[in-house]
Scaffold this active site. Structure first.
Site, PDB file in Angstrom:
ATOM      1  N   HIS A 149      21.440  83.794  82.402  1.00  0.00           N
ATOM      2  CA  HIS A 149      22.717  83.093  82.291  1.00  0.00           C
ATOM      3  C   HIS A 149      23.633  84.007  81.488  1.00  0.00           C
ATOM      4  O   HIS A 149      23.151  84.733  80.601  1.00  0.00           O
ATOM      5  CB  HIS A 149      22.590  81.800  81.483  1.00  0.00           C
ATOM      6  N   ASP A 180      22.754  83.899  77.890  1.00  0.00           N
ATOM      7  CA  ASP A 180      21.440  84.389  77.444  1.00  0.00           C
ATOM      8  C   ASP A 180      21.603  85.800  76.902  1.00  0.00           C
ATOM      9  O   ASP A 180      20.812  86.264  76.074  1.00  0.00           O
ATOM     10  CB  ASP A 180      20.424  84.465  78.601  1.00  0.00           C
ATOM     11  N   MET A 203      19.726  88.655  90.204  1.00  0.00           N
ATOM     12  CA  MET A 203      20.441  87.369  90.160  1.00  0.00           C
ATOM     13  C   MET A 203      21.000  87.122  88.764  1.00  0.00           C
ATOM     14  O   MET A 203      20.362  87.445  87.778  1.00  0.00           O
ATOM     15  CB  MET A 203      19.468  86.240  90.544  1.00  0.00           C
ATOM     16  N   GLU A 262      21.431  75.135  93.272  1.00  0.00           N
ATOM     17  CA  GLU A 262      20.088  74.668  92.890  1.00  0.00           C
ATOM     18  C   GLU A 262      20.089  73.160  92.669  1.00  0.00           C
ATOM     19  O   GLU A 262      20.622  72.670  91.678  1.00  0.00           O
ATOM     20  CB  GLU A 262      19.648  75.390  91.617  1.00  0.00           C
ATOM     21  N   LYS A 318      18.710  69.378  91.755  1.00  0.00           N
ATOM     22  CA  LYS A 318      17.751  68.729  90.844  1.00  0.00           C
ATOM     23  C   LYS A 318      18.128  67.252  90.798  1.00  0.00           C
ATOM     24  O   LYS A 318      19.317  66.942  90.748  1.00  0.00           O
ATOM     25  CB  LYS A 318      17.859  69.365  89.452  1.00  0.00           C
ATOM     26  N   GLU A 352      13.824  74.617  93.719  1.00  0.00           N
ATOM     27  CA  GLU A 352      12.834  74.763  92.641  1.00  0.00           C
ATOM     28  C   GLU A 352      11.688  73.790  92.874  1.00  0.00           C
ATOM     29  O   GLU A 352      11.917  72.600  93.109  1.00  0.00           O
ATOM     30  CB  GLU A 352      13.478  74.521  91.279  1.00  0.00           C
ATOM     31  N   HIS A 391      11.760  70.600  90.741  1.00  0.00           N
ATOM     32  CA  HIS A 391      12.844  69.669  91.041  1.00  0.00           C
ATOM     33  C   HIS A 391      12.502  68.814  92.259  1.00  0.00           C
ATOM     34  O   HIS A 391      12.782  67.616  92.292  1.00  0.00           O
ATOM     35  CB  HIS A 391      14.158  70.418  91.258  1.00  0.00           C
ATOM     36  N   ASP A 449      13.125  79.219  92.821  1.00  0.00           N
ATOM     37  CA  ASP A 449      12.612  79.070  91.456  1.00  0.00           C
ATOM     38  C   ASP A 449      11.185  78.557  91.529  1.00  0.00           C
ATOM     39  O   ASP A 449      10.934  77.424  91.969  1.00  0.00           O
ATOM     40  CB  ASP A 449      13.475  78.089  90.645  1.00  0.00           C
ATOM     41  N   ASP A 485      10.723  66.789  83.157  1.00  0.00           N
ATOM     42  CA  ASP A 485      10.828  68.156  83.675  1.00  0.00           C
ATOM     43  C   ASP A 485       9.891  69.071  82.875  1.00  0.00           C
ATOM     44  O   ASP A 485      10.181  69.435  81.748  1.00  0.00           O
ATOM     45  CB  ASP A 485      12.288  68.596  83.523  1.00  0.00           C
ATOM     46  N   ASP A 494       8.368  72.222  83.760  1.00  0.00           N
ATOM     47  CA  ASP A 494       8.473  73.687  83.830  1.00  0.00           C
ATOM     48  C   ASP A 494       7.133  74.379  83.600  1.00  0.00           C
ATOM     49  O   ASP A 494       7.031  75.340  82.824  1.00  0.00           O
ATOM     50  CB  ASP A 494       9.513  74.208  82.820  1.00  0.00           C
ATOM     51  N   ASP A 544      10.811  80.336  87.122  1.00  0.00           N
ATOM     52  CA  ASP A 544      11.633  79.546  86.203  1.00  0.00           C
ATOM     53  C   ASP A 544      10.727  78.507  85.561  1.00  0.00           C
ATOM     54  O   ASP A 544      10.639  77.368  86.016  1.00  0.00           O
ATOM     55  CB  ASP A 544      12.795  78.869  86.961  1.00  0.00           C
TER      56      ASP A 544
HETATM   57  C1  GCO Z   1      16.494  73.469  84.776  1.00  0.00           C
HETATM   58  C2  GCO Z   1      16.946  74.486  85.788  1.00  0.00           C
HETATM   59  C3  GCO Z   1      17.484  75.752  85.160  1.00  0.00           C
HETATM   60  C4  GCO Z   1      18.226  76.609  86.153  1.00  0.00           C
HETATM   61  C5  GCO Z   1      18.946  77.719  85.458  1.00  0.00           C
HETATM   62  C6  GCO Z   1      19.579  78.681  86.425  1.00  0.00           C
HETATM   63  O1  GCO Z   1      15.749  72.575  85.171  1.00  0.00           O
HETATM   64  O2  GCO Z   1      16.877  73.551  83.601  1.00  0.00           O
HETATM   65  O3  GCO Z   1      15.874  74.777  86.615  1.00  0.00           O
HETATM   66  O4  GCO Z   1      16.421  76.467  84.571  1.00  0.00           O
HETATM   67  O5  GCO Z   1      17.358  77.134  87.108  1.00  0.00           O
HETATM   68  O6  GCO Z   1      19.912  77.157  84.648  1.00  0.00           O
HETATM   69  O7  GCO Z   1      20.776  78.233  86.830  1.00  0.00           O
HETATM   70 MN    MN Z   2      15.603  76.370  88.008  1.00  0.00          MN
HETATM   71 MN    MN Z   3      14.227  73.353  86.449  1.00  0.00          MN
END
Ligand code: GCO
Ligand code: MN
Ligand code: MN
Length: 378
Positions: free
Chosen positions: A58, A61, A92, A185, A187, A221, A224, A249, A259, A261, A291
């Site tokens: 980002h 970041d 990316m 993306e 979600k 993702e 998601h 992702d 969520d 991850d 991700d």
């Molecule tokens: C989440 C998202 C993020 C995005 C990232 C890229 O669930 O927080 O997956 O990780 O992928 O902000 O735009």
């Molecule tokens: Mn993501």
């Molecule tokens: Mn995510």
């Protein structure tokens, strides 16, 4: 090939990680950071050592939101030097449109024109940064583009503002001659109660309403899709079918949880296998982007174990896909199934339908073979 070599990631495997993934400090809604900040240049060095192809980010970041232009230039220069030294790409970039309190009721879908203006301009600057770093994919995750109180905002207005913002962003790409495409993306929720355009299917339909639909695709993702109770493999397949899989992702997630991850391939073995099979069989040649977050229990050493494990697992699943295609028994069952469909009675009324009514499909046999393959029995 020796077992050890076979699972050692190489740049040509196209593995990438977000700075925010390995750099995640383990903060959650209930507890503070458990790990120190890792400098972006250190992340570049370590990912390269582990065999990754690239790193993603980002805007914030890398460059703090309040950096002066001079500070920004110095940070970008040092980062580029690290990329050169360690032969890492930035395929990316993305933009943070969720952290600043100004985005609490949306960024590109905020009802406040001033907030939308700030968000679109911030995204344009992130695109410029991305172009400078060589990125050709721009991911947009609308984390704050959603609602808790539908009485406050007509969702049709939100979609209109979303569309106008995206049209302005594709204009920016085209006007500057960037070889860049946008990957939206989806979600379903988190951090908003409901996020607009929650699935790949809704994104794909929305993309068709944009001025430059050819420049916009999706970044599905795994987690998601699972949070929405969907099958990620089917979501990704639909994106491929529409030639809209611009990026992906990779992570893991249990159904009906927050969520999580989780590390790629660490929870749902069969689902992950079918996803890797789809990516490999379809010839997807984009980055394999992780991700996910290391567990909160980990120190820095655990962070690098997480990164190494993500890539090793992908390669192990890829190896299972290879074996699936080479396994005599599996291929024989598949051939029988195919033969059944091609040589079973054609359409000739009730007789043929009765034949099909009575037929068994041998999917139990096939599924057991896949299960045994994944359990290391084949
Ligand atoms: C989440 C998202 C993020 C995005 C990232 C890229 O669930 O927080 O997956 O990780 O992928 O902000 O735009
Ligand atoms: Mn993501
Ligand atoms: Mn995510």
């Amino acid at each position: 090939m020796e077992d050890q070599e076979r699972f050692v990631p190489q740049p040509e495997d196209r593995f990438t990680f977000g700075l925010w993934t390995v750099g995640n400090r383990g903060r959650d809604p209930f507890g503070d950071a458990v790990r120190p900040t890792i400098a972006p240049t250190t992340i570049v060095r370590e990912l390269s050592r582990l065999g990754a192809y690239g790193v993603t980010l980002h805007d914030n970041d890398l460059v703090p939101i309040d950096a002066t232009p001079a500070e920004r230039d110095r940070i970008v220069r040092e980062f580029k030097a690290a990329l050169d030294d360690h032969h890492l790409a930035v395929p990316m970039v993305t933009v943070n449109l969720f952290y600043d309190p100004v985005f609490k009721d949306g960024a590109l879908t905020s009802a406040a024109p001033a907030v939308r203006r700030f968000a679109v301009d911030k995204a344009k600057r992130a695109m410029d940064l991305g172009h400078e770093l060589g990125a050709t994919i721009f991911v947009l995750w609308g984390g704050r583009e959603g609602a808790e109180v539908d009485a406050a905002k007509d969702p049709r207005d939100a979609l209109r503002w979303y569309r106008e913002s995206l049209n302005e962003l594709t204009d920016h790409i085209i006007r500057n001659g960037y070889p860049m495409r946008i990957a939206l993306e989806p979600k379903p929720n988190e951090p908003r109660s409901d996020i607009y355009l929650p699935t790949v299917g809704s994104m794909l339909a929305f993309i068709q309403t944009l001025d430059h639909a050819e420049r916009v695709g999706v970044n599905p993702e795994v987690a998601h899709a699972k949070m929405a109770g969907l099958n990620p493999v089917h979501e990704v397949a639909q994106a491929i079918d529409q030639q809209k899989l611009f990026h992906i992702d990779l992570n893991d997630q249990r159904i009906a949880r927050f969520d999580q991850d989780l590390r790629f391939g660490s929870d749902d073995l069969k689902g992950t296998f079918y996803l890797v099979k789809l990516l490999e069989d379809s010839g997807y040649d984009g980055p394999r982007h992780f991700d996910a977050h290391p567990y909160r229990t980990e120190d820095i050493e655990g962070v690098w174990q997480f990164a190494r494990g993500s890539m090793r697992s992908y390669l192990a699943y890829r190896e299972k896909v290879r074996r699936f295609h080479q396994d005599g028994e599996i291929q024989a069952v598949l051939a029988r199934i195919q033969k059944l469909h091609s040589e079973g009675p054609a359409i000739d009324g009730e007789a043929s339908l009765n034949w099909w009514r009575e037929r068994g499909y041998a999917y139990e046999e096939l599924d057991q073979l896949v299960t045994e393959l994944l359990l290391g029995m084949r």
